[in-house]
Design a protein around this motif. Structure first.
Motif, PDB file in Angstrom:
ATOM      1  N   LYS A 149      45.035  81.786-105.880  1.00 33.71           N
ATOM      2  CA  LYS A 149      46.099  81.040-104.714  1.00 33.71           C
ATOM      3  C   LYS A 149      47.672  80.971-105.511  1.00 33.71           C
ATOM      4  N   THR A 150      48.612  81.177-104.466  1.00 33.31           N
ATOM      5  CA  THR A 150      49.711  81.129-104.708  1.00 33.31           C
ATOM      6  C   THR A 150      50.412  80.066-104.133  1.00 33.31           C
ATOM      7  N   LEU A 151      50.961  79.098-104.815  1.00 25.62           N
ATOM      8  CA  LEU A 151      51.557  77.717-104.528  1.00 25.62           C
ATOM      9  C   LEU A 151      53.145  77.939-104.476  1.00 25.62           C
ATOM     10  N   PHE A 152      53.882  77.318-103.581  1.00 21.53           N
ATOM     11  CA  PHE A 152      55.492  77.183-103.501  1.00 21.53           C
ATOM     12  C   PHE A 152      55.647  75.953-103.933  1.00 21.53           C
ATOM     13  N   PHE A 153      56.791  75.869-104.493  1.00 18.00           N
ATOM     14  CA  PHE A 153      57.165  74.446-104.840  1.00 18.00           C
ATOM     15  C   PHE A 153      58.822  74.768-104.783  1.00 18.00           C
ATOM     16  N   ASP A 154      59.582  73.464-104.353  1.00 19.94           N
ATOM     17  CA  ASP A 154      60.867  73.705-104.157  1.00 19.94           C
ATOM     18  C   ASP A 154      61.696  73.012-105.601  1.00 19.94           C
ATOM     19  N   ASP A 155      60.856  72.347-106.409  1.00 20.08           N
ATOM     20  CA  ASP A 155      61.425  71.780-107.686  1.00 20.08           C
ATOM     21  C   ASP A 155      60.766  72.597-108.632  1.00 20.08           C
ATOM     22  N   LEU A 156      60.336  73.631-108.788  1.00 12.26           N
ATOM     23  CA  LEU A 156      59.614  74.545-109.746  1.00 12.26           C
ATOM     24  C   LEU A 156      60.822  74.956-110.577  1.00 12.26           C
ATOM     25  N   PRO A 157      60.791  74.790-112.130  1.00 13.76           N
ATOM     26  CA  PRO A 157      61.824  75.235-112.746  1.00 13.76           C
ATOM     27  C   PRO A 157      61.997  76.896-112.753  1.00 13.76           C
ATOM     28  N   PRO A 158      63.059  77.503-112.611  1.00 12.71           N
ATOM     29  CA  PRO A 158      63.149  78.867-112.358  1.00 12.71           C
ATOM     30  C   PRO A 158      62.424  79.785-113.485  1.00 12.71           C
ATOM     31  N   ALA A 159      62.536  79.251-114.745  1.00 15.41           N
ATOM     32  CA  ALA A 159      61.789  79.914-115.842  1.00 15.41           C
ATOM     33  C   ALA A 159      60.318  80.087-115.500  1.00 15.41           C
ATOM     34  N   GLU A 275      56.871  75.092-122.557  1.00 18.22           N
ATOM     35  CA  GLU A 275      58.157  75.405-122.647  1.00 18.22           C
ATOM     36  C   GLU A 275      58.340  76.721-122.280  1.00 18.22           C
ATOM     37  N   LYS A 276      59.270  77.244-121.354  1.00 14.82           N
ATOM     38  CA  LYS A 276      59.540  78.796-121.221  1.00 14.82           C
ATOM     39  C   LYS A 276      60.764  78.891-120.926  1.00 14.82           C
ATOM     40  N   GLY A 277      61.421  80.062-121.633  1.00 17.00           N
ATOM     41  CA  GLY A 277      62.929  80.054-121.127  1.00 17.00           C
ATOM     42  C   GLY A 277      63.675  78.912-121.283  1.00 17.00           C
ATOM     43  N   GLY A 278      63.605  78.072-122.067  1.00 17.34           N
ATOM     44  CA  GLY A 278      64.398  76.867-122.259  1.00 17.34           C
ATOM     45  C   GLY A 278      64.196  75.882-121.219  1.00 17.34           C
ATOM     46  N   GLN A 279      63.192  75.984-120.289  1.00 19.33           N
ATOM     47  CA  GLN A 279      62.666  74.906-119.404  1.00 19.33           C
ATOM     48  C   GLN A 279      61.379  74.391-119.658  1.00 19.33           C
ATOM     49  N   LYS A 280      60.887  73.632-118.914  1.00 16.40           N
ATOM     50  CA  LYS A 280      59.749  72.996-119.333  1.00 16.40           C
ATOM     51  C   LYS A 280      58.935  72.246-118.137  1.00 16.40           C
ATOM     52  N   ILE A 281      57.609  72.180-117.849  1.00 15.52           N
ATOM     53  CA  ILE A 281      57.072  71.479-117.148  1.00 15.52           C
ATOM     54  C   ILE A 281      55.907  70.509-117.959  1.00 15.52           C
ATOM     55  N   ASN A 309      61.171  62.928-112.012  1.00 19.65           N
ATOM     56  CA  ASN A 309      61.469  64.083-111.203  1.00 19.65           C
ATOM     57  C   ASN A 309      60.977  65.366-112.058  1.00 19.65           C
ATOM     58  N   ASP A 310      60.263  65.088-113.266  1.00 17.85           N
ATOM     59  CA  ASP A 310      59.937  66.342-113.948  1.00 17.85           C
ATOM     60  C   ASP A 310      58.745  67.040-113.008  1.00 17.85           C
ATOM     61  N   PHE A 311      58.679  68.416-113.332  1.00 18.72           N
ATOM     62  CA  PHE A 311      57.660  69.023-112.461  1.00 18.72           C
ATOM     63  C   PHE A 311      56.401  68.829-113.428  1.00 18.72           C
ATOM     64  N   LYS A 312      55.187  68.272-112.780  1.00 19.03           N
ATOM     65  CA  LYS A 312      54.067  67.899-113.543  1.00 19.03           C
ATOM     66  C   LYS A 312      52.969  68.378-112.908  1.00 19.03           C
ATOM     67  N   ILE A 313      51.919  68.931-113.789  1.00 18.43           N
ATOM     68  CA  ILE A 313      50.534  69.233-113.330  1.00 18.43           C
ATOM     69  C   ILE A 313      49.634  68.444-113.874  1.00 18.43           C
ATOM     70  N   LEU A 402      52.157  79.945-109.560  1.00 18.68           N
ATOM     71  CA  LEU A 402      53.491  78.973-109.339  1.00 18.68           C
ATOM     72  C   LEU A 402      54.596  80.006-108.916  1.00 18.68           C
ATOM     73  N   ARG A 403      55.095  79.550-107.780  1.00 18.11           N
ATOM     74  CA  ARG A 403      56.340  80.271-107.223  1.00 18.11           C
ATOM     75  C   ARG A 403      57.427  79.128-106.768  1.00 18.11           C
ATOM     76  N   THR A 404      58.564  79.653-106.563  1.00 21.07           N
ATOM     77  CA  THR A 404      59.830  78.908-105.839  1.00 21.07           C
ATOM     78  C   THR A 404      59.845  79.109-104.455  1.00 21.07           C
ATOM     79  N   PHE A 405      60.127  78.134-103.735  1.00 18.91           N
ATOM     80  CA  PHE A 405      60.646  78.531-102.368  1.00 18.91           C
ATOM     81  C   PHE A 405      61.557  79.721-102.230  1.00 18.91           C
ATOM     82  N   ASN A 406      62.507  79.636-103.064  1.00 19.88           N
ATOM     83  CA  ASN A 406      63.800  80.516-102.850  1.00 19.88           C
ATOM     84  C   ASN A 406      63.024  82.065-103.105  1.00 19.88           C
ATOM     85  N   HIS A 407      62.034  82.108-103.827  1.00 14.25           N
ATOM     86  CA  HIS A 407      61.444  83.533-103.919  1.00 14.25           C
ATOM     87  C   HIS A 407      60.795  83.796-102.705  1.00 14.25           C
ATOM     88  N   LYS A 408      60.250  82.667-102.035  1.00  9.56           N
ATOM     89  CA  LYS A 408      59.386  83.005-100.869  1.00  9.56           C
ATOM     90  C   LYS A 408      60.443  83.537 -99.833  1.00  9.56           C
TER      91      LYS A 408
END
Length: 410
Positions: A149-159, A275-281, A309-313, A402-408
């Motif tokens: 499954k590919t899920l798109f989010f508008d608040d996923l950290p770009p990293a 943590e990835k690329g200086g960002q986190k979930i 507002n942190d991205f949480k799983i 995990l993908r961002t809406f920008n990429h979609k």
């Protein structure tokens, strides 16, 4: 004082069993009028069925193993096959009675219709059901499927664009009996090469020791950002009797230690930062929380230290937790991963049809659901419990990207 068990349900079930058995064997016997089919079939089926009912009545609080487990499976297969056959015969008898009534004929006039059509169809269906169950027992319980499954989010950290998570659930290692088949499942998990591995509960059926022979296999699982786990309702040892509370607590502690030996970081109402690329979930895990299955988990405790507002799983074994608390919580949880239902190990997911008897207990029982801008994914389970097989609902390895809406949009 121990509460006495009512025998009335058993009596009702025995009466129903006798009626179904008689009706089906009577319908089949007319195809073999000179054969001892009816006597043999009825005697064998009823002896095993009554023995099973007596065993259940006496051993309600004990596990199923050995002959008892074999008899249970034999009974389930034959009983379901009889139910299907009886429904076909019933339709035939209704048709015959309707033709006789509206045509003002003796029902015996239409007896060949039952023999040549409905009895034959019922017998074929009876045999097909048995073969399907045998396939589910021999092959289906280890017929692992990878569902992506590919899920798109508008608040996923770009990293975390393209970050992948493999989820397994409901291992129930106490049911395994084929090392080679389980190894095939482990290899399939590793073949996904996901960034993160999560396990959403029920490592064992009842006792921690059940996982011991399988630890070397599960230690093989690799994930570059770690392996994380939670407990399910079966992991607490609630479904068997213990000599005392100390033994039960010791069993749970042993199970926690086995999680560590496998390489799982067990989350008990807590969270970790990925943590990835200086960002986190934030990855959260709660103890089992399920309506009717123990409400141990503390979601607020698991959220401690996170921002709204942190991205949480969230890893939460029972999907009823999502509807009861998660989807409306003030702190947004973007994705919840659950298991528990197994899809009841029986149903159909083909040709646009998605059905399992478990739908009458859980409205959403497998796959992806989105509500109030939050996702829930329910894994169908890696193992099996009770019925040693799977029919139409196959063991699952889930891969979520995990993908961002920008990429979609691009």
């Amino acid at each position: 004082m121990r509460r006495k068990t009512s025998v009335l349900p058993y009596i009702i079930f025995i009466i129903f069993l006798v009626i179904i058995n008689w009706y089906v064997t009577n319908g089949f016997q007319i195809l073999f009028p000179n054969f001892f089919f009816q006597e043999t079939f009825t005697s064998v089926n009823l002896i095993i069925s009554f023995s099973l009912i007596a065993a259940i009545f006496r051993l309600q609080s004990h596990g199923m193993d050995g002959f008892f487990k074999l008899a249970t499976h034999f009974f389930v297969v034959i009983f379901v096959a009889e139910i299907v056959a009886s429904l076909i015969l019933l339709v035939g008898d209704i048709v015959i009675l309707a033709l006789a009534f509206f045509g003002n004929h003796d029902p015996e006039t239409f007896l060949p219709l039952r023999i040549n059509t409905f009895s034959i169809i019922a017998l074929i269906a009876f045999i097909i059901v048995i073969l399907v169950f045998i396939d589910g027992i021999v092959r289906g319980k280890y017929a692992y499927r990878v569902i992506k499954k590919t899920l798109f989010f508008d608040d996923l950290p770009p990293a975390f664009e393209g970050f992948s998570i493999t989820q397994i659930s409901d291992v129930h290692s106490g049911s395994f009996n084929n090392n080679k088949a389980v190894q095939k499942g482990i290899d399939l998990i590793n073949a996904q090469k996901s960034d993160l591995l999560v396990f959403t509960g029920d490592l064992v059926n009842n006792k921690a020791e059940e996982i011991v022979p399988w630890i070397p296999l599960f230690q093989q699982i690799k994930a570059s950002y770690g392996k994380f786990s939670i407990l399910g309702n079966h992991d607490y040892g609630d479904y068997i009797k213990w000599p005392n509370d100390l033994e039960k607590r010791k069993n749970l502690q042993n199970l926690k230690d086995y999680h560590q030996q496998i390489g799982f970081k067990l989350l008990l109402d807590e969270n970790v930062t990925i943590e990835k690329g200086g960002q986190k979930i934030d990855l959260l895990g709660v103890e089992n929380w399920g309506i009717g299955f123990g409400e141990r988990g503390d979601l607020n405790k698991a959220l401690s230290g996170t921002n709204q507002n942190d991205f949480k799983i969230l890893l939460s074994h029972d999907p009823s937790h999502f509807d009861a608390q998660v989807k409306t919580h003030a702190s947004k949880i973007n994705l919840t991963l659950s298991g528990h239902t197994h899809g009841m190990q029986f149903g159909i997911e083909a040709f646009g049809i998605k059905w399992s008897p478990v739908k009458y207990r859980y409205k959403h029982w497998a796959g992806l659901k989105e509500e109030l801008g939050r996702f829930l994914y329910i894994n169908r389970g890696f193992g099996f419990l009770g019925f040693s097989g799977r029919i139409g609902i196959w063991p699952e390895i889930t891969v979520i990207e995990l993908r961002t809406f920008n990429h979609k949009a691009q």
